[in-house]
Design an enzyme around this catalytic site. Structure first.
Site, PDB file in Angstrom:
ATOM      1  N   ASP A 159      39.085  42.460  49.365  1.00 13.65           N
ATOM      2  CA  ASP A 159      39.230  41.064  49.794  1.00 13.65           C
ATOM      3  C   ASP A 159      39.837  40.983  51.192  1.00 13.65           C
ATOM      4  O   ASP A 159      40.589  41.870  51.606  1.00 13.65           O
ATOM      5  CB  ASP A 159      40.112  40.320  48.780  1.00 13.65           C
ATOM      6  CG  ASP A 159      39.990  38.814  48.898  1.00 13.65           C
ATOM      7  OD1 ASP A 159      39.039  38.322  49.534  1.00 13.65           O
ATOM      8  OD2 ASP A 159      40.868  38.108  48.348  1.00 13.65           O
ATOM      9  N   ASN A 167      30.673  33.977  43.956  1.00 10.33           N
ATOM     10  CA  ASN A 167      30.480  33.968  45.410  1.00 10.33           C
ATOM     11  C   ASN A 167      29.219  33.216  45.855  1.00 10.33           C
ATOM     12  O   ASN A 167      29.067  32.909  47.041  1.00 10.33           O
ATOM     13  CB  ASN A 167      30.502  35.385  45.990  1.00 10.33           C
ATOM     14  CG  ASN A 167      31.881  36.030  45.999  1.00 10.33           C
ATOM     15  OD1 ASN A 167      32.025  37.236  45.824  1.00 10.33           O
ATOM     16  ND2 ASN A 167      32.930  35.240  46.217  1.00 10.33           N
TER      17      ASN A 167
HETATM   18  C1  IPE Z   1      36.765  38.442  44.829  1.00  8.43           C
HETATM   19  O1  IPE Z   1      37.181  37.865  46.034  1.00  8.43           O
HETATM   20  C2  IPE Z   1      35.357  38.920  44.950  1.00  8.43           C
HETATM   21  C3  IPE Z   1      35.128  40.053  45.829  1.00  8.43           C
HETATM   22  C4  IPE Z   1      36.027  40.721  46.497  1.00  8.43           C
HETATM   23  C5  IPE Z   1      33.754  40.470  45.943  1.00  8.43           C
HETATM   24  P1  IPE Z   1      37.085  36.304  46.320  1.00  8.43           P
HETATM   25  O2  IPE Z   1      37.610  36.093  47.674  1.00  8.43           O
HETATM   26  O3  IPE Z   1      35.721  35.825  46.033  1.00  8.43           O
HETATM   27  O4  IPE Z   1      38.060  35.700  45.205  1.00  8.43           O
HETATM   28  P2  IPE Z   1      38.873  34.335  45.217  1.00  8.43           P
HETATM   29  O5  IPE Z   1      37.897  33.249  45.535  1.00  8.43           O
HETATM   30  O6  IPE Z   1      39.930  34.465  46.250  1.00  8.43           O
HETATM   31  O7  IPE Z   1      39.448  34.240  43.835  1.00  8.43           O
HETATM   32  C1  IPE Z   2      35.809  39.646  50.327  1.00  3.83           C
HETATM   33  O1  IPE Z   2      36.269  38.999  51.489  1.00  3.83           O
HETATM   34  C2  IPE Z   2      34.321  39.866  50.369  1.00  3.83           C
HETATM   35  C3  IPE Z   2      33.562  39.005  49.448  1.00  3.83           C
HETATM   36  C4  IPE Z   2      34.065  38.188  48.572  1.00  3.83           C
HETATM   37  C5  IPE Z   2      32.109  39.086  49.551  1.00  3.83           C
HETATM   38  P1  IPE Z   2      36.333  37.419  51.584  1.00  3.83           P
HETATM   39  O2  IPE Z   2      35.056  36.935  52.167  1.00  3.83           O
HETATM   40  O3  IPE Z   2      36.697  36.809  50.292  1.00  3.83           O
HETATM   41  O4  IPE Z   2      37.510  37.232  52.633  1.00  3.83           O
HETATM   42  P2  IPE Z   2      38.601  36.087  52.636  1.00  3.83           P
HETATM   43  O5  IPE Z   2      39.264  36.100  51.291  1.00  3.83           O
HETATM   44  O6  IPE Z   2      37.884  34.807  52.890  1.00  3.83           O
HETATM   45  O7  IPE Z   2      39.532  36.477  53.734  1.00  3.83           O
HETATM   46 MG    MG Z   3      38.453  36.316  49.437  1.00  6.16          MG
END
Ligand code: IPE
Ligand code: IPE
Ligand code: MG
Length: 234
Positions: free
Chosen positions: A13, A61
């Protein structure tokens, strides 16, 4: 008592925030994030990690903008094409978990191909969670299990935790010993809900594109000194 983390799972993340800090589009963060994976995979053998599972895209997502979602899907194709030779050279067996039904056919066929060409590798088992959600996985598993009961292949009284686990996407994996989440969020966001019943968690502030092999190795070593009781008294 010291124990090794055989299976480490990572919620990768912080890509979006990494890009935002640089005034760049979110996809730049996703590309930088994808580039970090190889170093972590290559660090596994030295610290005794046989199974590495990474969360690449969740069933939730899809709620992101269409341009971010389609950019991520393009990135997954590119990542697989670009990394497959290095994965083979490194002895990595790749498998995907998650629901493939809603992914585009071209992506699914290159995922199948990567699983096939790495199927004899034994050094590291890399599992990529793509369109994965723990509740979705359990729901799909229960649906398949119910169908077997309907068809008379299984009796309701035979169902136990081991039987149910055999219907999960992760049926080929041991439970994770250690789950790491980068970027400072202390939640699991629907990742490996069933499998992580006794996992140890590490929530670290580093954003995924900044996560390096050193930090990974330190977390795995730290895990080795924790005492796991599984509900019993030591
Ligand atoms: C979890 O991260 C999913 C992945 C890392 C692929 P998200 O960024 O989607 O999770 P939330 O929305 O903060 O819970
Ligand atoms: C994790 O990074 C990757 C996916 C969920 C695909 P994020 O895209 O959630 O990054 P933040 O949480 O917005 O920084
Ligand atoms: Mg995230």
């Amino acid at each position: 008592m010291s124990n090794a983390a055989q299976h480490v799972a990572i919620i990768m993340d912080g890509n979006g925030r990494w890009a935002q800090q640089r005034g760049r589009p979110r996809l730049v963060g996703h590309h930088a994030g994808a580039k970090r994976i190889r170093e972590i995979v290559e660090a596994c053998p030295a610290v005794g990690v046989k199974y590495l599972t990474i969360f690449a895209f969740s069933t939730e997502n899809w709620k992101r903008t269409q341009s971010e979602v389609s950019g991520l899907m393009r990135l997954f194709k590119r990542y697989i094409r670009r990394e497959s030779q290095a994965l083979i050279d490194d002895g990595v067996r790749v498998r995907f978990i998650g629901d493939r039904m809603n992914l585009d056919d071209q992506l699914v066929s290159i995922m199948d191909e990567l699983e096939l060409v790495t199927s004899h590798n034994k050094k590291v088992n890399l599992t990529i969670a793509l369109n994965y959600g723990g509740r979705d996985e359990v729901t799909r598993a229960v649906k398949r299990l119910a169908r077997e009961i309907e068809q008379g292949k299984l009796a309701a009284k035979q169902v136990n935790a081991k039987v149910l686990a055999g219907f999960l996407d992760t049926h080929f994996l041991p439970d994770p010993d250690l789950v790491i989440r980068t970027s400072g969020e202390a939640r699991i966001s629907n990742f490996l809900l069933w499998q992580s019943a006794y996992a140890e968690y590490e929530f670290i502030d580093t954003l995924w594109p900044d996560f390096k092999a050193d930090e990974f190795s330190q977390l795995v070593s730290k895990f080795g000194s924790r005492e796991r009781r599984y509900g019993a008294v030591s």
